[in-house]
Design a protein around this motif. Sequence first.
Motif, mmCIF file in Angstrom:
data_model
loop_
_atom_site.group_PDB
_atom_site.id
_atom_site.type_symbol
_atom_site.label_atom_id
_atom_site.label_comp_id
_atom_site.label_asym_id
_atom_site.label_seq_id
_atom_site.Cartn_x
_atom_site.Cartn_y
_atom_site.Cartn_z
ATOM 1 N N LEU A 159 4.029 -8.713 0.670
ATOM 2 C CA LEU A 159 2.595 -8.647 0.923
ATOM 3 C C LEU A 159 1.878 -8.159 -0.330
ATOM 4 C CD1 LEU A 159 2.582 -6.996 4.482
ATOM 5 C CD2 LEU A 159 2.169 -9.406 3.953
ATOM 6 N N ASP A 160 0.563 -8.326 -0.343
ATOM 7 C CA ASP A 160 -0.269 -7.870 -1.449
ATOM 8 C C ASP A 160 -0.617 -6.402 -1.227
ATOM 9 O OD1 ASP A 160 -2.207 -7.311 -3.321
ATOM 10 O OD2 ASP A 160 -3.489 -9.024 -2.827
ATOM 11 N N PRO A 161 -0.201 -5.485 -2.117
ATOM 12 C CA PRO A 161 -0.505 -4.059 -1.927
ATOM 13 C C PRO A 161 -1.994 -3.763 -1.794
ATOM 14 C CG PRO A 161 1.131 -4.334 -3.656
ATOM 15 C CD PRO A 161 0.625 -5.710 -3.326
ATOM 16 N N LYS A 162 -2.825 -4.575 -2.418
ATOM 17 C CA LYS A 162 -4.266 -4.353 -2.344
ATOM 18 C C LYS A 162 -4.824 -4.694 -0.960
ATOM 19 C CE LYS A 162 -4.893 -3.040 -6.621
ATOM 20 N NZ LYS A 162 -5.252 -1.629 -6.915
ATOM 21 N N LYS A 163 -4.032 -5.416 -0.171
ATOM 22 C CA LYS A 163 -4.467 -5.780 1.174
ATOM 23 C C LYS A 163 -3.665 -5.054 2.252
ATOM 24 C CE LYS A 163 -6.118 -10.383 -0.142
ATOM 25 N NZ LYS A 163 -5.985 -11.852 0.079
ATOM 26 N N TYR A 164 -2.733 -4.211 1.829
ATOM 27 C CA TYR A 164 -1.901 -3.459 2.763
ATOM 28 C C TYR A 164 -2.734 -2.332 3.356
ATOM 29 C CZ TYR A 164 2.068 -0.574 4.358
ATOM 30 O OH TYR A 164 2.944 0.177 5.101
ATOM 31 N N ILE A 165 -2.901 -2.358 4.682
ATOM 32 C CA ILE A 165 -3.812 -1.417 5.323
ATOM 33 C C ILE A 165 -3.071 -0.191 5.835
ATOM 34 C CG2 ILE A 165 -5.497 -3.195 5.916
ATOM 35 C CD1 ILE A 165 -3.391 -1.659 8.713
ATOM 36 N N ASN A 166 -3.841 0.882 5.987
ATOM 37 C CA ASN A 166 -3.337 2.094 6.613
ATOM 38 C C ASN A 166 -3.677 2.048 8.098
ATOM 39 O OD1 ASN A 166 -3.983 5.086 7.552
ATOM 40 N ND2 ASN A 166 -2.465 5.195 5.910
ATOM 41 N N LEU A 205 2.050 -3.886 11.835
ATOM 42 C CA LEU A 205 0.644 -4.277 11.906
ATOM 43 C C LEU A 205 0.246 -5.122 10.697
ATOM 44 C CD1 LEU A 205 -0.855 -0.957 13.250
ATOM 45 C CD2 LEU A 205 -1.191 -3.198 14.312
ATOM 46 N N ASN A 206 0.711 -4.737 9.517
ATOM 47 C CA ASN A 206 0.412 -5.514 8.314
ATOM 48 C C ASN A 206 1.051 -6.891 8.376
ATOM 49 O OD1 ASN A 206 -1.085 -4.133 5.861
ATOM 50 N ND2 ASN A 206 0.041 -2.500 6.914
ATOM 51 N N GLU A 207 2.273 -6.968 8.861
ATOM 52 C CA GLU A 207 2.979 -8.253 8.917
ATOM 53 C C GLU A 207 2.381 -9.187 9.963
ATOM 54 O OE1 GLU A 207 5.067 -9.633 7.088
ATOM 55 O OE2 GLU A 207 5.976 -8.049 5.887
ATOM 56 N N ILE A 208 2.242 -8.696 11.175
ATOM 57 C CA ILE A 208 1.737 -9.558 12.249
ATOM 58 C C ILE A 208 0.253 -9.869 12.039
ATOM 59 C CG2 ILE A 208 1.408 -9.791 14.743
ATOM 60 C CD1 ILE A 208 3.806 -7.919 15.121
ATOM 61 N N GLY A 209 -0.480 -8.926 11.471
ATOM 62 C CA GLY A 209 -1.908 -9.120 11.267
ATOM 63 C C GLY A 209 -2.265 -9.805 9.967
ATOM 64 N N ASP A 210 -1.270 -10.062 9.104
ATOM 65 C CA ASP A 210 -1.547 -10.660 7.800
ATOM 66 C C ASP A 210 -2.434 -11.897 7.944
ATOM 67 O OD1 ASP A 210 -1.372 -10.992 5.037
ATOM 68 O OD2 ASP A 210 0.387 -12.287 5.194
ATOM 69 N N LYS A 211 -3.466 -11.954 7.142
ATOM 70 C CA LYS A 211 -4.466 -13.036 7.131
ATOM 71 C C LYS A 211 -5.424 -12.978 8.321
ATOM 72 C CE LYS A 211 -1.529 -16.218 4.502
ATOM 73 N NZ LYS A 211 -0.388 -15.300 4.389
ATOM 74 N N SER A 212 -5.271 -11.960 9.181
ATOM 75 C CA SER A 212 -6.184 -11.803 10.310
ATOM 76 C C SER A 212 -6.734 -10.376 10.374
ATOM 77 C CB SER A 212 -5.473 -12.150 11.621
ATOM 78 O OG SER A 212 -6.404 -12.214 12.683
ATOM 79 N N ILE A 213 -6.768 -9.710 9.226
ATOM 80 C CA ILE A 213 -7.268 -8.335 9.144
ATOM 81 C C ILE A 213 -8.627 -8.336 8.450
ATOM 82 C CG2 ILE A 213 -6.849 -6.018 8.250
ATOM 83 C CD1 ILE A 213 -3.852 -6.725 8.166
ATOM 84 N N GLU A 313 13.297 -18.459 6.469
ATOM 85 C CA GLU A 313 12.830 -19.227 7.637
ATOM 86 C C GLU A 313 11.581 -20.041 7.324
ATOM 87 O OE1 GLU A 313 12.745 -16.945 11.201
ATOM 88 O OE2 GLU A 313 14.773 -16.178 10.920
ATOM 89 N N ILE A 314 11.031 -19.831 6.136
ATOM 90 C CA ILE A 314 9.864 -20.590 5.654
ATOM 91 C C ILE A 314 8.741 -20.606 6.685
ATOM 92 C CG2 ILE A 314 9.238 -22.594 4.280
ATOM 93 C CD1 ILE A 314 12.104 -23.492 4.305
ATOM 94 N N VAL A 315 8.583 -19.487 7.341
ATOM 95 C CA VAL A 315 7.467 -19.364 8.303
ATOM 96 C C VAL A 315 6.873 -17.981 8.151
ATOM 97 C CG1 VAL A 315 8.365 -20.972 10.019
ATOM 98 C CG2 VAL A 315 9.052 -18.577 10.117
ATOM 99 N N SER A 316 5.620 -17.887 8.506
ATOM 100 C CA SER A 316 4.971 -16.569 8.527
ATOM 101 C C SER A 316 5.351 -15.876 9.815
ATOM 102 C CB SER A 316 3.462 -16.724 8.439
ATOM 103 O OG SER A 316 2.830 -15.486 8.633
ATOM 104 N N LEU A 317 5.735 -14.617 9.701
ATOM 105 C CA LEU A 317 6.054 -13.864 10.890
ATOM 106 C C LEU A 317 4.789 -13.522 11.671
ATOM 107 C CD1 LEU A 317 8.722 -11.446 9.363
ATOM 108 C CD2 LEU A 317 9.121 -13.529 10.654
#
Length: 317
Positions: A159-166, A205-213, A313-317
């Motif tokens: 993931l991008d550290p600049k987008k990694y949320i607390n 939360l960061n993984e499942i929410g990636d691109k939807s945060i 798996e070439i898929v987003s979790l």
Amino acid sequence: MTIPVFYSISDDFTKYAAVSLQSLIKKTNPENDYTVYFLNQDLSDKHKKDLAALANDHSNVHVEFFHIDDELVKPIQNRKENYLRADFFTMSIFYRLFIPELFPQYDKAIYIDSDTVLNDDIAKLYDIELGDHLFGACTDASIQYVDKMLKYIRNVLALDPKKYINSGMLLMNSKAFRDKHFIDKFYDLLEKYHFDCIAPDQDYLNEIGDKSILHLDPRWDAMPNENTPEIENPGLIHYNLFFKPWHFTNVQYEDYFWKNAKETKFYEELKAELDNYSDEERQEDRQKLNHMLEKEDYTEKDPNNWAHVKEREIVSL
């Protein structure tokens, strides 16, 4: 309008949660209605009364307690990959994930950690429009100058550290959590991969929410940081990780904490805790941070870490 606010709490964290609740109540708007829930498994009756009493003089603030059932969190279990800070396990970090399912009457909710202080009306946070986003949160500023943590986010989580949320403050789109079956995805990932995490709930939360945060103004999760100046007029201060004002002096934003602590029955107890906290204990806290970061060394090599699984798996979790 009712603003639902959730804390997850263990009994030994009551005095810190009381300071947070006091600060929240002080900043409320009398035209709004606030319901504050404490999710818990072991909260004593005495501490429930202590917390509820803070709202006695405020007809628009209601304090409720919700017991988390053992069966609900049974699949998480007390196992090594779910240990927080790499040295101990606490189930309460996972409670926030279940809020949308446990409280279907709300399509939107706020979660905040107990080691926080409000410096603005939390209704202003609640009023932020989420659109189709799963939740709103702030980039984790506390790790932006920690090389090992940045490496972990890039190489282990991919993931991008600049987008990694607390995850200490979440503006939750509860309806979207339910519609997108967030808990089912969480359980599936938990059971299938047993990911070893530095910050278990936060990583999921960061993984499942990636691109939807929805990334919010950092004033809503201002964290002590030795590398940057204080945020002017923070809305919410979050004493993240180990450097708490009740254990350390000269902590960034500490004045906000002590100003509110003085207005609770726990002030003398908190001052005594600071006064009696030894230099050896402070050194241990610093070592705990290093211990936590040691996870990066071996999780990066784990063939079943987040990054390797996503690549394979070439898929987003």
